[in-house]
Design an enzyme around this catalytic site. Structure first.
Site, PDB file in Angstrom:
ATOM      1  N   ASP A 297       0.866  -1.178   0.000  1.00  0.00           N
ATOM      2  CA  ASP A 297       0.000   0.000   0.000  1.00  0.00           C
ATOM      3  C   ASP A 297       0.905   1.232   0.000  1.00  0.00           C
ATOM      4  OD1 ASP A 297      -2.100   1.771   0.029  1.00  0.00           O
ATOM      5  OD2 ASP A 297      -3.192   0.772   1.630  1.00  0.00           O
TER       6      ASP A 297
HETATM    7  C1  NOJ Z   1      -3.878   4.016   0.121  1.00  0.00           C
HETATM    8  C2  NOJ Z   1      -5.094   3.150   0.215  1.00  0.00           C
HETATM    9  O1  NOJ Z   1      -5.079   2.433   1.424  1.00  0.00           O
HETATM   10  C3  NOJ Z   1      -5.239   2.167  -0.931  1.00  0.00           C
HETATM   11  O2  NOJ Z   1      -6.502   1.565  -0.844  1.00  0.00           O
HETATM   12  C4  NOJ Z   1      -5.053   2.850  -2.234  1.00  0.00           C
HETATM   13  O3  NOJ Z   1      -5.240   1.932  -3.279  1.00  0.00           O
HETATM   14  C5  NOJ Z   1      -3.672   3.470  -2.275  1.00  0.00           C
HETATM   15  N1  NOJ Z   1      -3.570   4.462  -1.209  1.00  0.00           N
HETATM   16  C6  NOJ Z   1      -3.360   4.132  -3.604  1.00  0.00           C
HETATM   17  O4  NOJ Z   1      -3.997   5.331  -3.705  1.00  0.00           O
END
Ligand code: NOJ
Length: 791
Positions: A297
Site C-alpha cells: 500500500d
Molecule cells: C492508500 C489506500 O489504502 C489504498 O486503498 C489505495 O489503493 C492506495 N492508497 C493508492 O492510492
C-alpha cells in the site's frame, strides 16, 4: 483438572475427519493459467536475462505522478527515471495524453523498452460513478458488481489505466472505520461472492481482451479489523478467526484469477502486513498458489520503520523477502535494494522472482504489444452507462422501515394521492456528496440530484428547503480533518444559521402533505480512508432538523444518504418510513425517485448490521455464543432488563437496530418450512466429495399485491463442533422475482464448501454434528430445518 490444549487437539483429530490438503480443498488446484502461460514465461525469461540489477529493481518501483494520499517521495524527475528503466509502474497518472507521455519515454528511451503499468484507485466506477461498494453489496447481486467493474474497466483502459486498485474485500464489522464504504460489509460468504464478481468484471477471465484491466485485491490482510475502528491501527486476532472469516474473500478473489494483491498498512498479530511471511508467502503463495504480484500500500514499505522493525534498508529487505514485490511510493526499493543484492544480503533470485511476477502481468495485459492509448473525445456518460448506473443504484436501496401511519397507511410508495411533497435536507441537492466517497475521476456535474429528479416528477407539487448544511455546526476538529489537504472545510454560510434555516424547513414541511428528509454524512473525506469516527450520528445540525420536522406532526420519510451504517435510533423511534439509499452515484436522484414512487420495488438487504449505539461495535450477526446468553439471543425474545450475570449491556439491547440481511419490500413474502433431501449424511461422504451432498428446498411466495424481488438467504448453525461456531452463518443466497401470488421453489446446495470450518489445527474439517438451517429474508430468518452429519 483441565485438558491441555495439546491433548485436546489430539483428541479432536481422532474424532474429526480432517481434510489434509486444506490449501486445495476449496481453492484453485492449479495456478492462474493465464499468468502461468508458457509463452509468457519464455518472453519473461528472455527479458530477465538482459536486465541489470538496477533495471530489475526498477520494475519493483511505483511512483505517483499525481495527487498524494500520504507522504510522498519528493524531488524526483520521473521522465529521467523512466528513461533509465527505473520505474515499473505509476499511479495517479490519468488520461491517454498523460499516460502516453510516460509510455513513450519508457518504450522509446529506456534500454529494454519495458512498458509502464499505470494503476489507479477506481473504486465504484471510473468516469461513470456507480453507488459505493457497500451499497453494491446491499444489492446481494454479484451481477451488479460485475457490471460496475466491467464499465469501469472499459473506461479505465480508454484513459490509459490497465490496473485498478479494487476490489477492496476487507471484512468490515465496525462502521467507525470509514473504509467500510469500500467494503462488501461484514460477512465472508457474501463478500466472497462479490469479490469473485468484481474480479470477473475487471478481468473478463482474460487480461488480454480489449477493455480488461488487472484487478488488485486489497488490503491483505485483515485491514478492516483495525482495533477500535481507527484507521491504520493494529489488528490482533487468532489465526483461526483470520482464516475462518477474514481471509476468505481475498482467497475467493485470488481463485477468481485476480492478477495482483495489495498489502495492508496494519500489523497482524504483531507483524506488519507488508512484511508478513505468514500471509504473503505461506498463505498467499504456498497455500493459495497465487502467481500474480503483490504491491505494497502507499508508502507502507517505508512506514515499516514506524512499526519499529528496522531502518530503511532492513525494512525494504524484510518486505521484499516476505513477498511484497512492488513498493508503492515508498521510495525505498529503488534506493536501498541494489546495494544489498551486491553485498549478498538479498539473494538476486528473490529480486528476479518479484520481477518475473510483475512482467508476467504486463505481458498478460498485452502492454508490450499495445503500450499506448488512443486519445479520444472528452468523456461524458453515455445513455447506456447512465442506465446501468441507475439499475445498479435501484437494486442497492434498502427499505429499513415502512410502518403504517394512522389515517394514512404506509407512506411508501408515494401515490397519486400525495399532493404536496416537502423535500428537506442538505443531501437533497448536494451533487458532490451524492457521488460518494473516493472517486478520482467521477464528476459532480454528472450527478442528477434528488431535487432535480423529484421536481421532474412532481413539478410545482414539490417544495424544497435545505434546512441545514452537512457541516454547519460541526466540531472544529472535524472541519479541520474533513479536507483532503488540511485546513478547515468551508461551511456554506447560506445554511449556517440553523435557527433561520431550520425554521424555514419547518414552515416548508407544514405546507406539504408529506416531508421527505434527505440526510446523511459528507462523503468527501468524511468517509473512506483516514475517516474514522466515534460518533455515528448525522453530522452538523441534521438531527436537530429531523426532530424539528417530526415535531410538526407531518408524516416524515427519511432517506439516508451515507456510505456507512449510521446510528438511526432516534429516527427509528420517531419516523415511520426510512430508506437507506447509501451514496448512489450519478443516478442518485432518479434511483431514489424510482423507489419512492414504487416504479422499483426495493430489494436491497443490509450487508452490515446497523447499531443501536456506537458502544455495540464491532457488531455483527455471526457472533459465537457465550456460556451465558442473554434472553433473546437464542430465542429472539425481547431482552429481560432484570437478567443479571448474562452477557448483555445494562443500557442497551445486544441486537442490531437493523440486522444483517434486513430489507423490506412493498410486497410481502412467505416462506414454507424448508426441507433437506437427505436426513443424514456420513461425514466421510461430505469430506471426500467436494460436490454438493444435499439440497435444501423452500417454497417462497409473494403474498402481496405487487411484484417484488426477494433475496432468499440460507443460514446454518453447526450445533456440535470441536471449535465453537457462530450462532448463524450465511451459506447461500439468491434473488428471486415473484409476481403477486406467485410461488417459486428455491434450492440451495450444501456440501463441504458450506459445511466445513477450521479445526484447532487450522485445517478445514467437517465433523459429525447437526446443522440447524434457516431460510428467510434476513439473518432473523425463522423457517427452519436441520441436517445430520453422521459418524
Ligand atoms: C492508500 C489506500 O489504502 C489504498 O486503498 C489505495 O489503493 C492506495 N492508497 C493508492 O492510492
Amino acid at each position: 483438572m483441565s485438558i491441555s490444549a495439546a491433548s485436546r487437539a489430539v483428541f479432536l483429530i481422532l474424532i474429526t475427519v480432517v481434510v489434509v490438503d486444506a490449501a486445495t480443498a476449496q481453492g484453485r488446484a492449479t495456478p492462474n493459467t493465464q499468468l502461468a502461460s508458457k509463452d509468457i514465461d519464455t518472453r519473461v525469461e528472455a527479458l530477465l536475462k538482459q536486465m541489470t540489477i538496477e533495471e530489475k529493481i526498477g520494475q519493483t518501483v511505483q511512483y505517483s505522478a499525481g495527487f498524494a494520499t500520504g507522504p510522498s517521495a519528493s524531488n524526483l524527475t520521473y521522465d529521467e527515471l523512466v528513461a533509465k528503466g527505473q520505474v515499473g509502474s505509476m499511479l495517479n497518472v490519468v488520461g491517454a495524453e498523460r499516460t502516453n507521455h510516460y509510455q513513450h519515454i519508457a518504450m522509446e528511451k529506456s534500454r529494454l523498452h519495458i512498458p509502464i503499468l499505470f494503476g489507479l484507485d477506481i473504486i465504484h466506477g471510473h468516469r461513470t460513478t456507480f453507488p459505493v461498494p457497500l451499497a453494491v453489496a446491499a444489492s446481494w447481486d454479484p451481477e451488479a458488481a460485475e457490471t460496475v467493474a466491467r464499465v469501469a474497466a472499459e473506461e479505465a483502459r480508454a484513459d490509459g489505466i490497465a490496473w485498478v486498485f479494487s476490489p477492496m474485500v476487507d471484512i468490515a464489522r465496525d462502521p467507525r472505520w470509514g473504509r467500510i464504504i469500500e467494503s462488501n460489509g461484514e460477512d465472508p460468504y457474501l463478500s466472497s461472492a462479490l469479490a469473485r464478481a468484481w474480479v470477473k468484471g475487471y478481468q473478463q477471465d482474460d487480461l488480454s481482451k480489449p477493455g480488461s484491466v488487472a484487478a488488485c485485491v486489497k488490503h491483505f490482510a485483515a485491514y478492516g479489523a483495525a482495533i477500535a475502528g481507527r484507521d491504520y491501527n493494529a489488528v490482533d486476532m487468532s489465526e483461526l478467526t483470520l482464516r475462518q472469516v477474514y481471509l476468505k474473500p481475498y482467497h475467493a478473489a485470488v481463485d477468481a484469477g485476480a492478477a495482483t494483491v495489495m498489502t495492508s498498512f496494519n500489523s497482524i498479530n504483531g507483524v506488519p502486513g507488508t512484511a508478513d511471511p505468514l500471509t504473503l508467502t505461506q498463505i498467499l503463495r504456498k497455500e493459495w498458489r497465487f502467481d500474480g504480484f503483490v504491491v505494497s500500500d502507499w508508502g507502507a514499505v517505508a512506514e515499516l520503520k514506524n512499526h519499529s522493525i528496522g531502518d530503511g534498508p532492513t525494512v525494504a529487505r524484510k518486505a521484499l523477502m516476505a513477498g511484497t514485490d512492488m513498493d508503492m511510493e515508498g521510495d525505498l526499493y529503488g534506493t536501498v535494494l541494489a546495494a544489498q543484492v551486491r553485498s549478498g544480503k538479498i539473494p538476486e533470485s528473490v529480486v528476479d522472482e518479484a520481477v518475473r511476477r510483475i512482467l508476467r502481468v504486463k505481458f498478460a495485459l498485452g502492454l508490450f504489444d499495445h503500450p499506448y492509448t488512443n486519445v479520444g473525445p472528452a468523456y461524458s456518460p453515455t445513455p447506456e452507462r447512465r442506465e446501468a448506473a441507475r439499475r445498479v443504484a435501484d437494486e442497492t436501496m434498502v427499505l429499513l422501515k415502512n410502518d403504517p401511519v394512522e389515517g394514512v397507511g404506509s407512506l411508501l410508495p408515494l401515490t397519486a394521492k400525495t399532493k404536496t411533497v416537502a423535500l428537506i435536507g442538505p443531501m437533497a441537492d448536494d451533487a458532490r456528496d451524492l457521488l460518494g466517497a473516493w472517486t478520482v475521476t467521477g464528476s459532480p456535474k454528472d450527478v442528477i440530484t434528488l431535487k432535480t429528479a423529484l421536481s421532474e416528477r412532481l413539478g410545482d407539487k414539490l417544495l424544497y428547503a435545505p434546512g441545514c448544511g452537512l457541516l454547519a455546526g460541526e466540531d472544529e476538529n472535524v472541519l479541520m480533518s474533513v479536507t483532503f489537504a488540511g485546513g478547515a472545510a468551508s461551511v456554506d454560510q447560506s445554511v449556517a444559521d440553523d435557527d433561520k434555516t431550520i425554521t424555514e424547513a419547518v414552515d416548508t414541511a407544514r405546507k406539504a402533505d408529506v416531508a421527505i428528509l434527505a440526510l446523511g454524512e459528507p462523503t468527501n473525506w468524511m468517509e473512506g480512508e483516514a475517516s474514522s469516527r466515534v460518533h455515528l450520528g448525522f453530522t452538523g445540525n441534521q438531527e436537530k432538523l429531523l426532530e424539528a420536522v417530526v415535531a410538526t406532526g407531518k408524516p416524515v420519510i427519511l432517506v439516508v444518504l451515507a456510505g456507512r451504517p449510521l446510528q438511526l435510533k432516534w429516527a427509528d423511534e420517531h419516523v415511520p418510513a426510512i430508506l437507506e439509499a447509501w451514496s448512489p452515484g450519478i443516478e442518485a436522484g432518479p434511483a431514489v425517485a424510482d423507489v419512492l414512487f414504487g416504479d422499483v420495488n426495493p430489494s436491497g438487504k443490509l450487508p452490515s448490521s446497523f447499531p443501536r449505539a456506537v458502544g455495540q461495535e464491532p457488531l455483527y450477526y455471526a457472533q459465537t455464543a457465550t456460556g451465558r446468553p442473554a434472553r433473546g439471543e437464542l430465542n429472539r425474545m425481547p431482552r429481560n432488563a432484570a437478567e443479571k450475570f448474562v452477557s448483555r449491556y445494562m443500557d442497551e439491547e445486544n441486537s442490531a437496530l437493523f440486522p444483517f440481511g434486513w430489507g423490506l419490500s412493498y410486497t410481502r413474502f412467505s416462506y414454507a418450512k424448508p426441507t433437506v433431501d437427505r436426513a443424514e449424511i456420513p461425514v466421510r461422504e461430505v469430506a471426500d466429495n467436494h460436490q454438493p451432498v444435499a439440497t435444501v428446498s423452500v417454497d417462497v411466495r409473494n403474498i402481496g399485491s405487487v411484484a417484488g424481488t426477494e433475496v432468499v438467504q440460507l443460514y446454518i448453525r453447526n450445533t456440535e463442533a470441536s471449535v465453537e461456531q457462530p450462532v448463524r452463518e450465511l451459506k447461500g443466497f439468491t434473488r428471486v422475482t415473484l409476481a403477486p401470488g406467485e410461488m417459486k421453489h428455491v434450492t440451495f446446495p450444501l456440501g463441504f464448501d458450506e459445511l466445513n470450518f477450521y479445526g484447532v489445527d487450522l485445517k478445514k474439517t467437517v465433523e459429525p454434528t447437526t446443522y440447524n438451517i434457516w431460510v428467510g429474508g434476513s439473518s432473523l430468518a425463522i423457517a427452519e430445518t436441520s441436517l445430520m452429519i453422521a459418524e
